[in-house]
Design a protein around this motif. Structure first.
Motif, PDB file in Angstrom:
ATOM      1  N   GLU A 153     -19.080 -24.661   7.414  1.00  0.00           N
ATOM      2  CA  GLU A 153     -17.782 -25.286   7.237  1.00  0.00           C
ATOM      3  C   GLU A 153     -17.745 -26.633   7.945  1.00  0.00           C
ATOM      4  OE1 GLU A 153     -14.118 -23.096   6.120  1.00  0.00           O
ATOM      5  OE2 GLU A 153     -13.999 -23.110   8.312  1.00  0.00           O
ATOM      6  N   LEU A 154     -17.236 -27.627   7.238  1.00  0.00           N
ATOM      7  CA  LEU A 154     -17.080 -28.962   7.798  1.00  0.00           C
ATOM      8  C   LEU A 154     -15.672 -29.118   8.358  1.00  0.00           C
ATOM      9  CD1 LEU A 154     -19.354 -29.096   5.506  1.00  0.00           C
ATOM     10  CD2 LEU A 154     -19.100 -31.531   5.787  1.00  0.00           C
ATOM     11  N   PRO A 155     -15.476 -30.076   9.267  1.00  0.00           N
ATOM     12  CA  PRO A 155     -14.161 -30.236   9.898  1.00  0.00           C
ATOM     13  C   PRO A 155     -13.009 -30.466   8.928  1.00  0.00           C
ATOM     14  CG  PRO A 155     -15.807 -31.468  11.116  1.00  0.00           C
ATOM     15  CD  PRO A 155     -16.473 -30.966   9.860  1.00  0.00           C
ATOM     16  N   ASP A 156     -13.285 -31.021   7.757  1.00  0.00           N
ATOM     17  CA  ASP A 156     -12.197 -31.273   6.799  1.00  0.00           C
ATOM     18  C   ASP A 156     -11.854 -30.042   5.952  1.00  0.00           C
ATOM     19  OD1 ASP A 156     -14.302 -31.098   4.975  1.00  0.00           O
ATOM     20  OD2 ASP A 156     -14.022 -33.099   4.162  1.00  0.00           O
ATOM     21  N   GLY A 157     -12.519 -28.905   6.213  1.00  0.00           N
ATOM     22  CA  GLY A 157     -12.266 -27.677   5.466  1.00  0.00           C
ATOM     23  C   GLY A 157     -13.168 -27.467   4.276  1.00  0.00           C
ATOM     24  N   SER A 158     -13.999 -28.449   3.960  1.00  0.00           N
ATOM     25  CA  SER A 158     -14.946 -28.274   2.860  1.00  0.00           C
ATOM     26  C   SER A 158     -16.119 -27.419   3.324  1.00  0.00           C
ATOM     27  CB  SER A 158     -15.425 -29.630   2.331  1.00  0.00           C
ATOM     28  OG  SER A 158     -16.094 -30.351   3.341  1.00  0.00           O
ATOM     29  N   THR A 159     -16.898 -26.973   2.369  1.00  0.00           N
ATOM     30  CA  THR A 159     -18.001 -26.059   2.648  1.00  0.00           C
ATOM     31  C   THR A 159     -19.294 -26.594   2.051  1.00  0.00           C
ATOM     32  OG1 THR A 159     -16.440 -24.214   2.486  1.00  0.00           O
ATOM     33  CG2 THR A 159     -18.759 -23.661   2.379  1.00  0.00           C
ATOM     34  N   PHE A 160     -20.392 -26.426   2.789  1.00  0.00           N
ATOM     35  CA  PHE A 160     -21.722 -26.731   2.281  1.00  0.00           C
ATOM     36  C   PHE A 160     -22.483 -25.418   2.208  1.00  0.00           C
ATOM     37  CE2 PHE A 160     -26.104 -28.035   2.203  1.00  0.00           C
ATOM     38  CZ  PHE A 160     -26.071 -29.138   1.364  1.00  0.00           C
ATOM     39  N   ALA A 161     -23.118 -25.152   1.066  1.00  0.00           N
ATOM     40  CA  ALA A 161     -23.848 -23.907   0.851  1.00  0.00           C
ATOM     41  C   ALA A 161     -25.334 -24.182   0.686  1.00  0.00           C
ATOM     42  CB  ALA A 161     -23.325 -23.207  -0.396  1.00  0.00           C
TER      43      ALA A 161
END
Length: 117
Positions: free
Chosen positions: A43-51
């Protein structure tokens, strides 16, 4: 269709374990567990996700996801525009679908479930 932002990016790689270690240990991204997802999620600080998935785990080597406020309406808009849309899937946090844009690359539309920021 109303796009709210970029919410997801992902990669599938035979080096999944090393990539996951890099994201967590080197880049300092926190891992997040989401039921129904077969990938290492960060999880990134802006709420997005990297998989990070194993080869073939996402249906494409890379994917980008756009956040929408109404997935069903967005799917209808894509179909009306002649875009082939995959089935709607879900995990414990999101509903999503995949589609191929004119560049023939795989993209995703994502809708957060109620109560999920």
């Amino acid at each position: 269709m109303r796009i709210l932002g970029l919410v997801f990016a992902g990669t599938s790689t035979p080096d999944r374990s090393q990539m996951a270690d890099f994201l967590g240990d080197t880049l300092g991204l926190p891992r997040v567990e989401v039921g129904g997802v077969e990938a290492d999620l960060f999880e990134l600080p802006d709420g997005s996700t990297f998989a990070v998935a194993s080869p073939g785990g996402m249906g494409a080597p890379r994917s980008v996801g756009f956040l929408v406020d109404d997935l069903d309406a967005a799917a209808a808009d894509l179909r009306e525009a002649g875009v082939e849309v995959g089935p709607i899937g879900e995990n414990e946090r999101e509903r999503y679908l995949h589609f191929r844009a004119p560049d023939r690359e795989l993209y995703e539309l994502t809708e957060r479930k109620a109560g999920i920021a």
